[in-house]
Design an enzyme around this catalytic site. Structure first.
Site, PDB file in Angstrom:
ATOM      1  N   SER A   1       0.826  -1.212   0.000  1.00 11.84           N
ATOM      2  CA  SER A   1       0.000   0.000   0.000  1.00 11.84           C
ATOM      3  C   SER A   1       0.859   1.260   0.000  1.00 11.84           C
ATOM      4  CB  SER A   1      -0.938  -0.002   1.211  1.00 11.84           C
ATOM      5  OG  SER A   1      -0.208  -0.182   2.403  1.00 11.84           O
TER       6      SER A   1
ATOM      7  N   ASN B   1      -2.066  -2.586  13.291  1.00  8.09           N
ATOM      8  CA  ASN B   1      -3.520  -2.439  13.245  1.00  8.09           C
ATOM      9  C   ASN B   1      -3.999  -1.188  13.987  1.00  8.09           C
ATOM     10  OD1 ASN B   1      -3.324  -4.794  11.872  1.00  8.09           O
ATOM     11  ND2 ASN B   1      -4.250  -6.098  13.446  1.00  8.09           N
TER      12      ASN B   1
ATOM     13  N   THR C   1     -40.302  25.628 -10.068  1.00 13.41           N
ATOM     14  CA  THR C   1     -40.513  24.270  -9.550  1.00 13.41           C
ATOM     15  C   THR C   1     -40.790  23.433 -10.796  1.00 13.41           C
ATOM     16  OG1 THR C   1     -42.901  24.556  -9.272  1.00 13.41           O
ATOM     17  CG2 THR C   1     -41.531  25.093  -7.362  1.00 13.41           C
TER      18      THR C   1
ATOM     19  N   SER D   1     -14.349  25.565 -28.104  1.00 13.02           N
ATOM     20  CA  SER D   1     -14.453  24.322 -28.859  1.00 13.02           C
ATOM     21  C   SER D   1     -13.431  24.360 -29.976  1.00 13.02           C
ATOM     22  CB  SER D   1     -15.862  24.200 -29.433  1.00 13.02           C
ATOM     23  OG  SER D   1     -15.835  23.354 -30.576  1.00 13.02           O
TER      24      SER D   1
ATOM     25  N   LYS E   1     -18.359  28.712 -29.392  1.00 13.32           N
ATOM     26  CA  LYS E   1     -18.635  28.015 -28.136  1.00 13.32           C
ATOM     27  C   LYS E   1     -17.878  28.584 -26.942  1.00 13.32           C
ATOM     28  CE  LYS E   1     -20.921  24.826 -27.436  1.00 13.32           C
ATOM     29  NZ  LYS E   1     -20.789  23.408 -27.827  1.00 13.32           N
TER      30      LYS E   1
ATOM     31  N   ASN F   1     -17.786  26.832 -23.285  1.00 10.67           N
ATOM     32  CA  ASN F   1     -18.347  25.710 -22.531  1.00 10.67           C
ATOM     33  C   ASN F   1     -18.040  25.812 -21.036  1.00 10.67           C
ATOM     34  OD1 ASN F   1     -19.335  24.503 -24.881  1.00 10.67           O
ATOM     35  ND2 ASN F   1     -17.348  23.558 -25.294  1.00 10.67           N
TER      36      ASN F   1
ATOM     37  N   GLU G   1     -19.288  21.480 -15.299  1.00 12.46           N
ATOM     38  CA  GLU G   1     -19.601  20.098 -15.685  1.00 12.46           C
ATOM     39  C   GLU G   1     -18.757  19.098 -14.901  1.00 12.46           C
ATOM     40  OE1 GLU G   1     -20.577  19.851 -20.245  1.00 12.46           O
ATOM     41  OE2 GLU G   1     -19.139  21.440 -19.893  1.00 12.46           O
TER      42      GLU G   1
ATOM     43  N   TYR H   1      -9.373  -6.764  12.679  1.00  9.68           N
ATOM     44  CA  TYR H   1      -8.774  -6.275  11.448  1.00  9.68           C
ATOM     45  C   TYR H   1      -8.728  -7.363  10.380  1.00  9.68           C
ATOM     46  CZ  TYR H   1      -5.374  -4.450   8.139  1.00  9.68           C
ATOM     47  OH  TYR H   1      -4.753  -4.031   6.994  1.00  9.68           O
TER      48      TYR H   1
ATOM     49  N   GLN I   1      -7.311  -2.373   4.110  1.00 11.56           N
ATOM     50  CA  GLN I   1      -6.297  -1.555   3.445  1.00 11.56           C
ATOM     51  C   GLN I   1      -6.898  -0.807   2.240  1.00 11.56           C
ATOM     52  OE1 GLN I   1      -2.076  -2.767   3.170  1.00 11.56           O
ATOM     53  NE2 GLN I   1      -2.536  -3.190   1.040  1.00 11.56           N
TER      54      GLN I   1
ATOM     55  N   LYS J   1      -8.242   3.417   2.098  1.00 13.16           N
ATOM     56  CA  LYS J   1      -7.574   4.713   1.953  1.00 13.16           C
ATOM     57  C   LYS J   1      -7.784   5.387   0.610  1.00 13.16           C
ATOM     58  CE  LYS J   1      -4.525   2.963   5.243  1.00 13.16           C
ATOM     59  NZ  LYS J   1      -5.150   1.647   5.014  1.00 13.16           N
TER      60      LYS J   1
HETATM   61  N1  ARG Z   1      -1.082  -1.448   5.284  1.00 11.53           N
HETATM   62  C1  ARG Z   1      -2.030  -1.939   6.239  1.00 11.53           C
HETATM   63  C2  ARG Z   1      -3.358  -1.205   6.054  1.00 11.53           C
HETATM   64  O1  ARG Z   1      -3.365  -0.204   5.438  1.00 11.53           O
HETATM   65  C3  ARG Z   1      -1.538  -1.739   7.629  1.00 11.53           C
HETATM   66  C4  ARG Z   1      -2.073  -2.692   8.630  1.00 11.53           C
HETATM   67  C5  ARG Z   1      -1.611  -4.074   8.345  1.00 11.53           C
HETATM   68  N2  ARG Z   1      -1.844  -4.964   9.421  1.00 11.53           N
HETATM   69  C6  ARG Z   1      -1.646  -6.276   9.286  1.00 11.53           C
HETATM   70  N3  ARG Z   1      -1.851  -7.012  10.292  1.00 11.53           N
HETATM   71  N4  ARG Z   1      -1.251  -6.768   8.147  1.00 11.53           N
HETATM   72  O2  ARG Z   1      -4.380  -1.643   6.486  1.00 11.53           O
END
Ligand code: ARG
Length: 474
Positions: free
Chosen positions: A39, A126, A171, A293, A299, A301, A306, A333, A338, A341
């Site tokens: 990650s 975790n 309306t 355009s 044009k 735009n 948009e 967990y 992961q 994010k």
């Molecule tokens: N890169 C992991 C995440 O974003 C970190 C936590 C990983 N924990 C584990 N026990 N593998 O979730």
């Protein structure tokens, strides 16, 4: 594997076991394992939060006598150096070390030796990732809150400028009653104020510190979780270690707030797009917020609007994506998490850009007040005012007044003229009690000025609301 497209990572084959858990493993992961597992490509965004969490953790470990003061000092100095390294763009992020947490920890140990290996005492990735991510989302909330306030300020200023400028109110996108352009702007101010409220609610619930929950069960070390929580600006530590490492409600609430706010921005964007179109021409955007355009020279735009409208799709997608990731996960967990994010990072970026573009367009647009005024009166927009006059002056029941007005509208429509262009004799042929006074309520100015009910569109109301918001946003 030979059938897979090249990823660019083919040469990263790992023959050595991971240095963080190598004791249990004889060999490294396959290239594909590494690729799906890593990650670092996106979670490096959280490096500041990771270092802040580690510094707070190390200081607490020393205060509790779990590590020595010397080790804590070495860790702190090492993390300060790593901060400088990352800021300077000299930090060697490596995919073999999977994520930001292990990248920084391994680098620390490279730099300071044994002391670095003590940092992870009483902690797991975790609780670490849960802490870092909360800190990141909290920072994002604070930035976005300021940006929403900026859009509100822009809208309030335009509302003040056009507090008395009539425009058609719709309306069903059919002309309904005249409103003022200022009133229309302030409608969005109300929406954005609620968006800020959702962010601050989310921030309040988010602000508990998972650090010290360890892998899932807590730890046998005598941590002071209240101290690390305070050091990191949290209100308190989380109360259940299982929940702490597996809860992503804070991210979902953030995405929920983002999706709702993006929907608001999209509605404004949609109106801007409609208002800019040739048949409407209610507003004009300058070259700063439009594109030309390549084939049609005439044009102009409204691409920014948009794209604001379109970003709603990806922001809502992020919310649905993470809800779907989370829905079947047993405690505590799982690596699925992961995947929390990227949707949050992407939604935060899209939201921030949408807010910036919206603030820009609101400041940039030039309403065509003459045209707005002209259409404000079209489509028998003051018919309700006529009906209200019949109720107020002739004491007709509203339903009867509605019926009388309907007949007058039909008469005017049949002749292709406005209500105000009917003669008094015409009017009296439908309702003998009508007097010439009726004509005073048929102008759009009289119509909007009469809407003095609290929250109504009367220019006096709009001016008062503008003053209230100016003060609130100062
Ligand atoms: N890169 C992991 C995440 O974003 C970190 C936590 C990983 N924990 C584990 N026990 N593998 O979730």
């Amino acid at each position: 594997m030979s059938t897979l497209p090249k990823t660019g990572n083919e040469d990263l084959r790992n023959t050595e076991a991971n240095q963080q858990w190598g004791g249990r493993f004889a060999a490294g992961p396959s290239v594909i394992m590494q690729e799906i597992n890593a990650s670092i490509g996106f979670d490096r965004k959280m490096w500041r939060q990771d270092i802040a969490g580690s510094r707070a953790h190390a200081a607490m470990l020393a205060r509790q006598g779990i590590i020595t003061q010397d080790d804590a000092a070495a860790i702190d100095a090492g993390l300060a150096q790593i901060t400088a390294e990352i800021e300077a763009g000299r930090f060697p992020f490596v995919a073999e070390l999977e994520d930001i947490h292990m990248n920084i920890e391994a680098r620390l140990t490279d730099r300071i030796g044994e002391a670095g290996k003590r940092l992870h005492t009483g902690r797991s990735r975790n609780d670490q990732v849960a802490t870092d991510f909360r800190l990141w989302v909290r920072d994002a909330i604070d930035g976005l809150d300021g940006q929403i306030a900026d859009v509100m300020r822009a809208l309030v200023l335009r509302a003040g400028e056009f507090a008395a400028a009539p425009m058609p109110g719709f309306t069903h996108l059919q002309t309904a009653q005249p409103v003022t352009f200022g009133h229309h702007m302030l409608a969005y101010v109300e929406m954005l104020a609620r968006d800020r409220g959702r962010l601050s609610d989310a921030r309040r619930r988010l602000n508990e510190c998972p650090l010290g929950s360890a892998a899932l069960a807590g730890t046998s070390f005598p941590l002071d979780r209240h101290a690390t929580a305070t050091a990191l600006g949290f209100d308190r530590p989380t109360a259940n270690s299982l929940d702490a490492v597996s809860d992503r409600d804070f991210a979902l609430e953030f995405l929920g707030a983002a999706a709702i706010s993006a929907m608001h921005l999209s509605r404004l964007a949609e109106e801007i797009i409609i208002w800019c179109s040739a048949p409407y021409r209610f507003i004009r955007l300058s070259d700063a917020y439009t594109t030309g355009s390549s084939i049609m020279p005439q044009k102009r735009n409204p691409d920014a609007a948009e794209l604001v409208r379109a970003k709603t799709g990806r922001i809502t997608g992020s919310l649905v994506g993470l809800l779907t990731v989370m829905k079947g996960l047993p405690l505590a967990y799982a690596k699925d998490m992961q995947e929390d994010k990227e949707p949050v990072f992407d939604a935060a970026d899209a939201w921030a850009l949408s807010l910036a573009a919206t603030a820009g367009m609101v400041r940039d647009m030039t309403p065509d007040t003459a045209r707005l005024r002209e259409f404000a009166g079209s489509g028998f927009a003051t018919a309700t005012d006529l009906a209200d006059w019949l109720v107020r002056v002739l004491k007709l029941p509203f339903r009867t007044a509605h019926h009388v007005t309907g007949r007058l509208v039909a008469m005017a429509e049949g002749r292709g003229i406005d209500l105000a262009d009917l003669s008094l004799t015409d009017m009296q042929s439908v309702e003998p009690g009508i007097t010439a006074e009726i004509f005073s309520v048929l102008t759009v100015e009289a119509s909007v000025a009469s809407r003095l009910s609290y929250g109504g569109t009367a220019p006096a109301n709009v001016a008062a609301q503008v003053a209230r918001w100016m003060e609130a946003l100062a």
